[in-house]
Design a protein around this motif. Structure first.
Motif, PDB file in Angstrom:
ATOM      1  N   LYS A 271       0.833  -1.201   0.000  1.00 38.07           N
ATOM      2  CA  LYS A 271       0.000   0.000   0.000  1.00 38.07           C
ATOM      3  C   LYS A 271       0.869   1.253   0.000  1.00 38.07           C
ATOM      4  CE  LYS A 271      -3.985  -0.178   1.984  1.00 38.07           C
ATOM      5  NZ  LYS A 271      -4.840   0.003   0.780  1.00 38.07           N
ATOM      6  N   TRP A 276      -3.329   6.570  -3.209  1.00 36.80           N
ATOM      7  CA  TRP A 276      -4.715   6.102  -3.125  1.00 36.80           C
ATOM      8  C   TRP A 276      -5.633   6.781  -4.137  1.00 36.80           C
ATOM      9  CZ3 TRP A 276      -9.034   9.103  -2.016  1.00 36.80           C
ATOM     10  CH2 TRP A 276      -8.775  10.410  -1.576  1.00 36.80           C
ATOM     11  N   ASP A 277      -5.295   8.037  -4.524  1.00 35.21           N
ATOM     12  CA  ASP A 277      -6.165   8.755  -5.451  1.00 35.21           C
ATOM     13  C   ASP A 277      -5.655   8.735  -6.892  1.00 35.21           C
ATOM     14  OD1 ASP A 277      -3.969  10.295  -4.869  1.00 35.21           O
ATOM     15  OD2 ASP A 277      -5.081  12.147  -4.461  1.00 35.21           O
ATOM     16  N   ALA A 281      -5.562   3.331  -9.090  1.00 38.35           N
ATOM     17  CA  ALA A 281      -5.465   2.720  -7.762  1.00 38.35           C
ATOM     18  C   ALA A 281      -6.837   2.248  -7.298  1.00 38.35           C
ATOM     19  CB  ALA A 281      -4.881   3.715  -6.761  1.00 38.35           C
ATOM     20  N   GLY A 283      -7.174   0.046  -4.487  1.00 36.92           N
ATOM     21  CA  GLY A 283      -7.176  -0.299  -3.070  1.00 36.92           C
ATOM     22  C   GLY A 283      -6.737  -1.713  -2.771  1.00 36.92           C
ATOM     23  N   SER A 290     -10.874  -4.064  -0.863  1.00 42.54           N
ATOM     24  CA  SER A 290     -11.903  -3.103  -1.253  1.00 42.54           C
ATOM     25  C   SER A 290     -12.874  -3.732  -2.253  1.00 42.54           C
ATOM     26  CB  SER A 290     -11.255  -1.872  -1.884  1.00 42.54           C
ATOM     27  OG  SER A 290     -10.792  -2.166  -3.194  1.00 42.54           O
ATOM     28  N   GLU A 385     -16.318   4.165   1.486  1.00 40.88           N
ATOM     29  CA  GLU A 385     -15.410   4.773   2.459  1.00 40.88           C
ATOM     30  C   GLU A 385     -16.099   5.914   3.198  1.00 40.88           C
ATOM     31  OE1 GLU A 385     -12.230   5.983  -0.013  1.00 40.88           O
ATOM     32  OE2 GLU A 385     -11.551   3.943  -0.450  1.00 40.88           O
ATOM     33  N   ASN A 407      -7.308  10.009   8.967  1.00 43.21           N
ATOM     34  CA  ASN A 407      -7.008  10.327   7.564  1.00 43.21           C
ATOM     35  C   ASN A 407      -7.001  11.832   7.340  1.00 43.21           C
ATOM     36  OD1 ASN A 407      -6.523   8.156   5.641  1.00 43.21           O
ATOM     37  ND2 ASN A 407      -8.533   7.362   6.172  1.00 43.21           N
ATOM     38  N   ARG A 432      -5.875   5.964   3.383  1.00 43.55           N
ATOM     39  CA  ARG A 432      -5.555   6.666   2.147  1.00 43.55           C
ATOM     40  C   ARG A 432      -4.080   7.069   2.128  1.00 43.55           C
ATOM     41  NH1 ARG A 432     -11.152  10.292   1.585  1.00 43.55           N
ATOM     42  NH2 ARG A 432     -12.402   8.560   0.764  1.00 43.55           N
ATOM     43  N   ARG A 434      -0.577   8.017   0.394  1.00 44.88           N
ATOM     44  CA  ARG A 434       0.076   8.561  -0.797  1.00 44.88           C
ATOM     45  C   ARG A 434       1.549   8.199  -0.852  1.00 44.88           C
ATOM     46  NH1 ARG A 434      -2.577  12.827  -3.414  1.00 44.88           N
ATOM     47  NH2 ARG A 434      -4.398  13.665  -2.328  1.00 44.88           N
ATOM     48  N   TYR A 439       2.229   3.793   5.298  1.00 44.21           N
ATOM     49  CA  TYR A 439       1.378   2.682   5.754  1.00 44.21           C
ATOM     50  C   TYR A 439       2.278   1.557   6.215  1.00 44.21           C
ATOM     51  CZ  TYR A 439      -2.487  -0.725   5.573  1.00 44.21           C
ATOM     52  OH  TYR A 439      -3.447  -1.671   5.872  1.00 44.21           O
TER      53      TYR A 439
END
Length: 625
Positions: A271, A276-277, A281, A283, A290, A385, A407, A432, A434, A439
């Motif tokens: 991860k 995440w955005d 991506a 998840g 996800s 989410e 977050n 989330r 980046r 993580y």
């Protein structure tokens, strides 16, 4: 031959201080220090050697005091994980229980494929005084000691029974620590008398050594075979694992996903490799994955695994990849992982392999309809989410609301640490990330008690980052004592202590398996039932954390939690934010399955009903051949 007379322990300290790793032209200390707790087995050996090195400055090898031997191994693993496995610590412990306390940490390191050097003290090599204090007498052999238990969980094990044996043993240890394929726990068992025994050592043994960590280049024919499979795919999917992070493949992977349009799912260790955005991506994937990732996995005709070992959580116990004709391409530095699931193997460094595949697919991308499908599933993910973050649960908040607040209040470089309980599942769906180091969830061994000790190692590895430890009351009670280490070393770590008066994760699992949350709550024993189902125990974990030296803030709602986190971020000392959540959830919706066998026969209706559900899930389980 030029020699110098030193004890075995003094020689080891001098040797370790001169070991370096190098990758891509960047050198760093391979062993920047030693964690230790002293007893009669090492105080006059390694302990004396570290003291002498500090006083005479003959070797630069700082000593750090831990409060639990398992904890110091966890701290070392977390440090190595943050440093992409290019640096780690040595850990010394006394004979007997001091050393065997490190075995769980050794198993965690090897399972996660993270380097750590363990130096358990051993019984007298001369055997002149045996049986000595804490010695195991084994009728099967005189050379058996409790340290033999390290063999099963170490990637390299050696017992240094003579001083001169240290030379080949130490060199072999460095070889394994710096090998991305073989790395894990490395154990050098050191008999207490040998530690203090003098020997004339070749001066060349202590020269500055640089261990080059290479990037295995992909074989052109293997790249061609992998590219051919991907070109024939209509619904390909990437699964990014820890290897994508340790190799620094983030930039290459993002570019690959953008150019080809292939969606990227991630494991716990992977991860953050793709933000995440990012448009591709989707998840986390697998048992706690996800909605988007698992829906795409059901349809995928070719799965490209990059640096993943395909644990049962990643594959949802071999049920998540639902296409009957699914094929795998596995890019991995280790052939063991590259050939899993009858894959087309691409044995190479993850970054170089990804770049090679991108070069072989320069004129190819997925169909526009598949990009649209990915976008639609990501949009559905966001709805799920948002619902978890804003559920408005009461009177106690849901754990998902606390994660939503986190977050919001943490920046992209903050490191979130967790390992066990219900939080890894919630985090895999909801966190989330980046940044590839943001993580930090240990989910190969999923060891309760890892979290707080890991906070020490992560902060030492990168003091510029905010380090936030997420820990439930179950894991906290397993190993909270390294808070004292944070205080003594002047480390500022935020600990979010989620109180739910029991094992939330196993409680929910127990319920789903028909076992009625048996043995998963912290309760008085009930005199009427004889079970642990009485009133809630009056355990004050916040007071405990305060007694260990941390500042403590209390939150009883999501808004109070946000305010407490802002105070903790502004603090200069280790701060615990204590918040109570609802033991019963609600949790994120499940999109995968985990194979935990249920009793085939039972006198309990709940267990019988659970077995029917289990048997239905088993129908989808298969080998990928």
């Amino acid at each position: 031959m030029n020699t110098v007379r030193l004890t075995t322990a003094q020689a080891l300290v001098r040797f370790l201080a001169n070991q370096y790793s190098e990758r891509d032209g960047q050198e760093q200390r391979l062993i920047p220090g030693v964690w230790g707790i002293f007893g009669h087995g090492n105080v006059a050996g390694i302990g004396q050697a570290l003291l002498q090195a500090a006083v005479t400055q003959e070797a630069d090898l700082p000593y750090y005091l831990a409060r639990n031997e398992q904890g110091m191994v966890h701290a070392s693993v977390a440090y190595a994980k943050m440093r992409d496995r290019l640096a780690t610590f040595a850990c010394t412990a006394s004979t007997g229980p001091g050393s065997t306390n490190m075995i769980t940490g050794a198993a965690l390191a090897t399972t996660n494929r993270i380097p750590v050097l363990l130096l358990p003290s051993d019984m007298f090599a001369t055997r002149v005084a045996e049986p000595v204090l804490q010695q195991l007498e084994d009728t099967r052999g005189g050379d058996v000691t409790v340290n033999d238990a390290f063999r099963a969980v170490s990637k390299y094990f050696d017992r240094v029974s003579r001083p001169e044996q240290l030379i080949p043993a130490a060199l072999a240890a460095m070889r394994v620590l710096t090998d991305p394929v073989e790395t894990g726990a490395v154990t050098l068992a050191l008999p207490q008398d040998v530690q203090a025994e003098a020997y004339d050592w070749p001066v060349a043994f202590f020269r500055r050594r640089v261990w080059h960590v290479g990037r295995p280049v992909p074989e052109p024919a293997a790249v061609e075979r992998a590219a051919r499979l991907l070109r024939g795919a209509r619904k390909p999917l990437v699964v990014a694992g820890g290897g994508a992070v340790y190799s620094g493949a983030e930039t290459a992977l993002r570019a690959f996903a953008e150019a080809t349009g292939i969606p990227v799912a991630d494991t716990h260790a992977g991860k953050g490799a793709v933000p995440w955005d990012h448009p591709q991506a989707v998840g986390g994937i697998g048992s706690t994955g996800s909605y988007a990732a698992n829906e795409l996995a059901k349809e995928a005709d070719v799965v490209l695994g990059i640096g993943t070992r395909y644990s049962d959580f990643t594959t949802a116990s071999h049920t998540v990849f639902g296409n009957p004709d699914v094929a795998f391409v596995n890019l991995n530095v280790a052939r063991l992982d590259a050939v899993k699931h009858s894959a087309e193997p691409l044995v190479a460094d993850a970054r170089l392999g990804t770049e090679a595949l991108a070069g072989a697919l320069t004129d190819w991308e997925v169909e526009p309809e598949y990009r649209d499908r990915t976008r639609q599933l990501i949009a559905r993910n966001r709805e799920i989410e948002s619902a978890c973050f804003t559920v408005g649960h009461g009177p106690l908040p849901a754990q998902t609301e606390i994660l939503g607040a986190l977050n919001d209040v943490l920046d992209d470089r903050a490191v979130v640490i967790n390992a066990a309980g219900s939080m890894p599942g919630d985090l895999q769906q909801l966190w989330r990330a980046r940044d590839p180091k943001a993580y930090h969830v240990e989910y190969a061994y999923s060891c309760m008690g890892y979290e707080i000790a890991a906070g020490v190692g992560a902060k030492m590895a990168d003091p510029s980052r905010e380090v936030v430890v997420l820990v439930g009351d179950g894991s906290y009670l397993m190993m909270a004592q390294e808070i004292v280490t944070m205080i003594s070393e002047g480390l500022k770590v935020i600990i979010v202590l989620v109180q739910n008066h029991g094992f939330a994760s196993i409680g929910a699992l127990s319920d789903s398996l028909g076992s009625q949350r048996f043995g998963t709550k912290y309760r008085y024993r009930n005199g009427d039932s004889g079970q642990l189902d009485g009133d809630v125990l009056p355990v004050d974990l916040a007071a405990n954390a305060s007694s260990l030296g941390a500042d403590v803030l209390h939150a009883t709602s999501v808004d109070e939690f946000r305010a407490s986190m802002e105070k903790a971020k502004a603090a200069t000392r280790t701060t615990v934010v204590h918040v109570e959540t609802d033991l019963y959830g609600p949790n994120p919706p499940g999109h995968g399955w985990w194979d935990v066998p249920v009793s085939q026969t039972s006198a309990l209706d709940t267990t019988s009903a659970a077995y029917e559900t289990y048997a239905a899930h088993k129908q989808a389980q298969r080998h990928y051949l």
